[in-house]
Design an enzyme around this catalytic site. Structure first.
Site, short mmCIF file in Angstrom:
data_model
loop_
_atom_site.label_atom_id
_atom_site.label_comp_id
_atom_site.label_asym_id
_atom_site.label_seq_id
_atom_site.Cartn_x
_atom_site.Cartn_y
_atom_site.Cartn_z
N ASN A 201 0.84 -1.21 0.00
CA ASN A 201 0.00 0.00 0.00
C ASN A 201 0.88 1.26 0.00
O ASN A 201 2.10 1.15 -0.02
CB ASN A 201 -0.94 -0.02 1.20
CG ASN A 201 -0.17 -0.13 2.50
OD1 ASN A 201 0.62 0.74 2.85
ND2 ASN A 201 -0.39 -1.23 3.23
N ASP B 259 -4.55 -6.17 5.18
CA ASP B 259 -5.67 -6.89 5.80
C ASP B 259 -5.83 -8.28 5.21
O ASP B 259 -6.40 -9.17 5.83
CB ASP B 259 -6.96 -6.09 5.62
CG ASP B 259 -6.91 -4.79 6.41
OD1 ASP B 259 -6.53 -4.85 7.59
OD2 ASP B 259 -7.21 -3.72 5.84
N LYS C 201 7.61 -17.55 -10.79
CA LYS C 201 6.91 -16.35 -11.25
C LYS C 201 5.60 -16.76 -11.96
O LYS C 201 5.62 -17.65 -12.82
CB LYS C 201 7.82 -15.60 -12.22
CG LYS C 201 7.33 -14.23 -12.57
CD LYS C 201 8.32 -13.52 -13.47
CE LYS C 201 7.64 -12.30 -14.06
NZ LYS C 201 8.32 -11.78 -15.21
N ASP D 34 -5.14 -9.69 13.16
CA ASP D 34 -5.24 -8.29 13.57
C ASP D 34 -4.27 -8.06 14.74
O ASP D 34 -4.46 -8.59 15.84
CB ASP D 34 -6.68 -7.96 13.99
CG ASP D 34 -6.85 -6.46 14.15
OD1 ASP D 34 -6.05 -5.84 14.86
OD2 ASP D 34 -7.80 -5.91 13.56
N PHE E 248 -4.51 3.36 14.58
CA PHE E 248 -4.77 4.39 13.57
C PHE E 248 -5.92 3.91 12.71
O PHE E 248 -6.11 2.70 12.53
CB PHE E 248 -3.53 4.63 12.71
CG PHE E 248 -2.61 5.65 13.30
CD1 PHE E 248 -1.79 5.33 14.37
CD2 PHE E 248 -2.58 6.95 12.80
CE1 PHE E 248 -0.95 6.27 14.94
CE2 PHE E 248 -1.74 7.90 13.35
CZ PHE E 248 -0.93 7.57 14.42
N LYS F 279 -11.74 -3.57 18.27
CA LYS F 279 -10.38 -4.05 18.52
C LYS F 279 -10.03 -4.02 20.01
O LYS F 279 -8.97 -4.50 20.40
CB LYS F 279 -9.37 -3.22 17.71
CG LYS F 279 -9.53 -3.41 16.20
CD LYS F 279 -8.54 -2.57 15.41
CE LYS F 279 -8.85 -2.59 13.92
NZ LYS F 279 -7.81 -3.24 13.12
O1 C5P Z 1 -9.00 -2.33 10.47
P1 C5P Z 1 -8.02 -1.37 9.91
O2 C5P Z 1 -6.92 -2.04 9.12
O3 C5P Z 1 -8.59 -0.21 9.17
O4 C5P Z 1 -7.35 -0.72 11.21
C1 C5P Z 1 -6.26 0.12 11.18
C2 C5P Z 1 -5.45 -0.05 12.43
O5 C5P Z 1 -5.34 -1.44 12.73
C3 C5P Z 1 -4.03 0.46 12.30
O6 C5P Z 1 -3.61 0.95 13.56
C4 C5P Z 1 -3.24 -0.78 11.92
O7 C5P Z 1 -1.89 -0.70 12.33
C5 C5P Z 1 -3.99 -1.87 12.66
N1 C5P Z 1 -3.98 -3.19 12.03
C6 C5P Z 1 -3.44 -4.24 12.71
N2 C5P Z 1 -3.41 -5.49 12.16
C7 C5P Z 1 -3.98 -5.71 10.96
C8 C5P Z 1 -4.59 -4.66 10.26
C9 C5P Z 1 -4.58 -3.41 10.82
O8 C5P Z 1 -2.92 -4.03 13.81
N3 C5P Z 1 -3.94 -6.92 10.45
#
Ligand code: C5P
Length: 427
Positions: free
Chosen positions: A231, A300, A310, A327, A344, A362
């Protein structure tokens, strides 16, 4: 297996003994240097029969010592100074002979003397013929090494140089590297002592001695050996937070995805690539921290399967199967012994609704939300504005450069954490 995490600026003394696996240690030195660790190599006389000191000199960038009592070499860095210099000693390959000597505290050559003189952690990666490994006396020596606090990186099973099959092949260089990195993760303050922050950099002292863990940057999810999903995160916000926390006197561990930024020298830097590696690094460090700030843009989703070759482009459409990553924020928030957790939320719409939802879902303490995909601020920009939410309130931090914003956010985190602790103690 990938090369995994990276920890910078540590001093590793590699002690090479005389076994055929000595050639694999050249790769270990290369990997350590690639992780920006400082490396010095010492060798036994018999190690020099398998691989030349010149090879290790070229790879480590320093002259190699091979003798205990050598006027010239003692002038460059004496063996006692070398023992003091090291953050870690790795004896690889450790022969049966060297294991026996170390287990009894002998000091009759350069390596055994160094190990006896050292106060740092010592890792031992044995390599030998499988019968020698299985001998009761070797196993007794092994147990004694462990009793004396040395960390054994066990040999693997497989075909040996002598043609026999069994246990005795030295662990792969990447496995040794990971063990050393894990060791640093368990005691980051030991490492940080080596690069003390200049007192004049301390602006507030608000977080003096407080352990802060920050994750920053994007992750890369490999599709095949040459392609990955990622990203637009630059890591600027996370790095600015690391700098601001340091300036407030914190002991900072920074887990970073691939970015074009230089980390402040006084942080313990752990470089990762994938969401899974970031999860592992954060979860191993989190229980010892007072604050965790998840500023990374963690993928995600990750490909269900990483292709070994490849992916070919013949044919028409292609379908990519993705699975959810773990997460990290929610997992840290669910720990029994958990830090104050800050997340964030980068949103393109309904910022408040989504941010508050994430705060609750969360189970974290505070969330800093910002707009992305707009002309100003957000990903890969130098400026940003934040709308911060916690369970009892909210605050808007106006558009400004990320450095100023980082200081404001650190202050707010500190305030909220103190408030939470006061409420807990009085409740
Ligand atoms: O759910 P979302 O990805 O929008 O949430 C963003 C927050 O969750 C950010 O602080 C990011 O670092 C954290 N995050 C995480 N683990 C993931 C995806 C996002 O800790 N797998």
């Amino acid at each position: 297996m990938g090369e995994g995490l990276t920890i910078n600026a540590k001093k590793i003394l590699v002690a090479v003994c005389g076994g055929i696996a000595a050639y694999k240690v050249a790769e270990l030195v290369r990997l350590l240097r690639k992780q920006t660790m400082q490396v010095r190599v010492v060798m036994t006389q018999s190690a020099c029969e398998f691989i030349t000191p010149l090879t290790f000199q070229a790879l480590s960038g320093h002259p190699v010592q091979t003798r205990l009592l050598d006027e010239q070499q003692e002038n460059s860095m004496g063996h006692i100074n070398l023992a003091r210099w090291a953050d870690v000693i790795i004896v690889a390959p450790a022969t049966a002979n060297m294991m026996a000597k170390l287990s009894y505290g002998l000091a009759d050559d350069l390596i055994s003397t160094l190990c006896l003189a050292a106060n740092c952690p010592i890792y031992v990666a044995p390599a030998m013929n499988q019968s020698m490994w299985q001998k009761a006396v070797t196993q007794e020596n092994l147990a004694r090494l462990e009793q004396h606090g040395m960390v054994i990186i066990p040999p693997e099973a497989g075909e040996q140089a002598c043609g026999e099959i069994g246990i005795g092949r030295m662990a792969e260089p990447v496995v040794i590297l990971q063990q050393i990195q894990q060791g640093f993760l368990k005691s980051p303050e030991r490492v940080i002592e080596n690069v003390p922050l200049d007192e004049k950099h301390l602006t507030t002292g608000l977080l003096k001695g407080v352990k802060v863990l920050i994750s920053a940057g994007p992750t890369r999810e490999p599709l095949d050996p040459v392609r990955f999903l990622t990203n637009r995160s630059s890591g600027k916000m996370g790095y600015a937070l690391a700098e601001a926390a340091l300036q407030a006197g914190a002991i900072v561990t920074l887990v970073s995805g691939p970015v074009q930024l230089k980390a402040p020298a006084a942080v313990l830097l752990i470089e990762v690539e994938t969401a899974e590696q970031m999860y592992q690094a954060v979860l191993s460090a989190a229980p010892q921290q007072a604050i965790y700030i998840g500023a990374a843009a963690v993928a995600d989703y990750t490909p269900v399967q990483v292709e070994g070759q490849k992916i070919k482009t013949e044919g028409g459409e292609n379908t990519l199967f993705l699975q959810k990553t773990k997460d990290i924020l929610a997992s840290v928030a669910a720990l029994k012994q958990r830090p104050f957790v800050v997340g964030f939320a980068a949103e393109t719409d309904q910022l408040e609704v989504y941010a508050k939802g994430k705060l609750l879902r969360k189970g974290i303490d505070l969330i800093a939300a910002n707009w992305v995909g707009q002309k100003q601020g957000g990903f890969d920009k130098d400026e940003n504005a934040l709308h911060v939410f916690w369970h009892e309130g909210e605050k808007k931090l106006a558009m400004t450069d990320k450095k100023t914003l980082a200081h404001q956010l650190i202050e707010l985190i500190m305030e909220r954490m103190n408030e939470k602790n006061t409420a807990k103690n009085s409740g």
